[in-house]
Scaffold this motif. Structure first.
Motif, short mmCIF file in Angstrom:
data_model
loop_
_atom_site.label_atom_id
_atom_site.label_comp_id
_atom_site.label_asym_id
_atom_site.label_seq_id
_atom_site.Cartn_x
_atom_site.Cartn_y
_atom_site.Cartn_z
N THR A 295 14.38 49.17 -42.47
CA THR A 295 13.40 50.19 -42.84
C THR A 295 13.34 50.26 -44.36
O THR A 295 14.28 49.86 -45.06
N ALA A 296 12.25 50.79 -44.88
CA ALA A 296 12.09 50.87 -46.33
C ALA A 296 13.18 51.74 -46.96
O ALA A 296 13.79 51.37 -47.98
N ASP A 297 13.47 52.88 -46.34
CA ASP A 297 14.50 53.77 -46.89
C ASP A 297 15.89 53.14 -46.81
O ASP A 297 16.71 53.30 -47.72
N GLY A 298 16.16 52.44 -45.71
CA GLY A 298 17.45 51.80 -45.56
C GLY A 298 17.68 50.70 -46.58
O GLY A 298 18.75 50.61 -47.20
N GLN A 299 16.67 49.85 -46.78
CA GLN A 299 16.81 48.77 -47.77
C GLN A 299 16.92 49.34 -49.18
O GLN A 299 17.70 48.85 -49.99
N TRP A 300 16.16 50.38 -49.46
CA TRP A 300 16.21 51.02 -50.78
C TRP A 300 17.61 51.57 -51.05
O TRP A 300 18.20 51.32 -52.11
N ALA A 301 18.16 52.32 -50.09
CA ALA A 301 19.49 52.91 -50.26
C ALA A 301 20.56 51.83 -50.41
O ALA A 301 21.50 51.97 -51.20
N PHE A 302 20.42 50.75 -49.65
CA PHE A 302 21.38 49.65 -49.72
C PHE A 302 21.33 49.00 -51.11
O PHE A 302 22.35 48.72 -51.73
N GLY A 303 20.11 48.78 -51.60
CA GLY A 303 19.95 48.18 -52.92
C GLY A 303 20.56 49.03 -54.02
O GLY A 303 21.27 48.52 -54.90
N LEU A 304 20.32 50.34 -53.98
CA LEU A 304 20.88 51.22 -55.00
C LEU A 304 22.41 51.22 -54.93
O LEU A 304 23.08 51.21 -55.97
N ALA A 305 22.96 51.24 -53.70
CA ALA A 305 24.42 51.25 -53.55
C ALA A 305 25.04 49.98 -54.11
O ALA A 305 26.09 50.02 -54.77
N LEU A 306 24.41 48.84 -53.84
CA LEU A 306 24.94 47.57 -54.35
C LEU A 306 24.86 47.49 -55.87
O LEU A 306 25.79 47.00 -56.53
N LEU A 307 23.78 47.99 -56.45
CA LEU A 307 23.65 47.97 -57.90
C LEU A 307 24.60 48.96 -58.56
O LEU A 307 25.15 48.69 -59.64
N LYS A 308 24.84 50.08 -57.91
CA LYS A 308 25.87 51.00 -58.40
C LYS A 308 27.24 50.32 -58.35
O LYS A 308 28.04 50.44 -59.29
N GLU A 309 27.49 49.60 -57.27
CA GLU A 309 28.75 48.87 -57.13
C GLU A 309 28.91 47.83 -58.25
O GLU A 309 29.99 47.66 -58.81
N SER A 310 27.81 47.15 -58.59
CA SER A 310 27.90 46.11 -59.61
C SER A 310 28.32 46.68 -60.96
O SER A 310 28.98 45.99 -61.75
N LEU A 311 27.94 47.92 -61.24
CA LEU A 311 28.30 48.53 -62.51
C LEU A 311 29.78 48.82 -62.62
O LEU A 311 30.32 48.96 -63.73
#
Length: 313
Positions: A295-311
């Motif tokens: 879903t759009a919201d699921g992919q969005w939340a996953f992307g933000l979490a991964l980019l937060k993790e990368s930091l």
């Protein structure tokens, strides 16, 4: 053409049942087939998938299946670009890995399995996949005019501004998509699904992807590398540290691209690292049903979490 047309003649008939499982990101159709007292998985390539790429992927999948690294292949229909493989009951590698009683055994088996993947012969005509170049392509192309939180922009710019440490290892045949959904654990062996992106790669990339998706801390990463190399690591190589950051950033950026494809509106301006769930919290919300991939919201939340993790890497 019907789905059943892609099956060998001895598996067609009134007692055969075909159930759609999923559609892959490439648009491929994936089906469970029950016939003659056995279960199979049928994957049919989308019409948009490049034919030469499909043939290369099937060649590698055969190598992996012959080595016991992928489910057994029963039938290939080259005209319809369909592959029939064994249906493997998944006993959850993640559960095996997370259980304190079996964690170390799972980690050691994972490292050895990746080493076996990297021992497969490299096809002579394959071009290396460069994850940094792919990140640039997504970032400057598909996401160039998409509203994104400031911290995600910073995460991507951080990785792209870094000079990658030199690699001291030869290229290997990498799977290149070792996220947990492509790991099947049958109770004894770890089998890998979806070989479409396999290509010559730096060996640290597959290991880095696993370390990100399985949320490994430094000590766990050291033990993964030790199992992979069959020798003790006491510090993480600089190349691995960089590649782990790159893998998290690329995975997160790819999820944001998928969210956009699903018509997500983009950032509201309220998203910050503090307001963004961690990767572990995202997984918990997904398991509870509060968020759903695909879903759009699921992919969005996953992307933000991964980019937060990368930091944090």
């Amino acid at each position: 053409m019907t789905v059943e047309d892609c099956l060998p003649a001895d598996l067609r008939g009134p007692t055969t049942t075909v159930t759609r499982i999923a559609a892959g990101l490439s648009g491929a159709g994936v089906y469970r087939v029950d016939a003659a007292g056995q279960s199979y998985v049928l994957k049919i390539a989308s019409e948009a998938e490049d034919e030469a790429d499909w043939h290369r992927a099937i060649h590698i999948q055969r190598l992996a299946a012959d080595a016991g690294l992928a489910p057994r292949i029963f039938h290939v229909d080259e005209t319809r670009r369909a592959v029939l493989t064994a249906f493997v009951v998944d006993r959850s590698f993640v559960a095996f890995f997370r259980d304190p009683r079996t964690h170390e055994a799972a980690l050691a088996q994972l490292g050895r399995t990746v080493r076996r993947i990297h021992s497969l012969p490299l096809p002579a005509d394959m071009r290396m996949r460069e994850p940094r170049e792919f990140l640039v392509q997504i970032w400057k192309g598909f996401l160039a005019d998409f509203a994104l939180p400031a911290f995600t922009v910073g995460a991507v710019q951080r990785v792209l501004s870094e000079e990658p440490p030199a690699s001291e290892r030869p290229l290997v045949l990498g799977h290149n998509d070792l996220n947990p959904s492509n790991l099947v654990y049958d109770g004894e062996s770890i089998l890998l699904l979806d070989w479409a992106t396999a290509a010559p790669m730096d060996p640290f990339y597959d290991l880095a992807v696993l370390s990100v998706f399985l949320r490994m801390d430094e000590g766990t990463c050291l033990r993964l590398l030790s199992a992979y190399d069959d020798k003790r690591f006491t510090e993480l190589p600089n190349r691995f540290i960089y590649t782990r950051r790159l893998a998290a950033t690329l995975a997160g950026t790819m999820q944001l691209y998928l969210a956009r494809q699903m018509k997500h509106a983009g950032a509201t301006g309220a998203e910050t690292p503090d307001s963004t769930p961690s990767l572990g919290e995202f997984y918990q919300r997904m398991m509870s049903g509060a968020l759903k991939l695909g879903t759009a919201d699921g992919q969005w939340a996953f992307g933000l979490a991964l980019l937060k993790e990368s930091l944090a890497l």
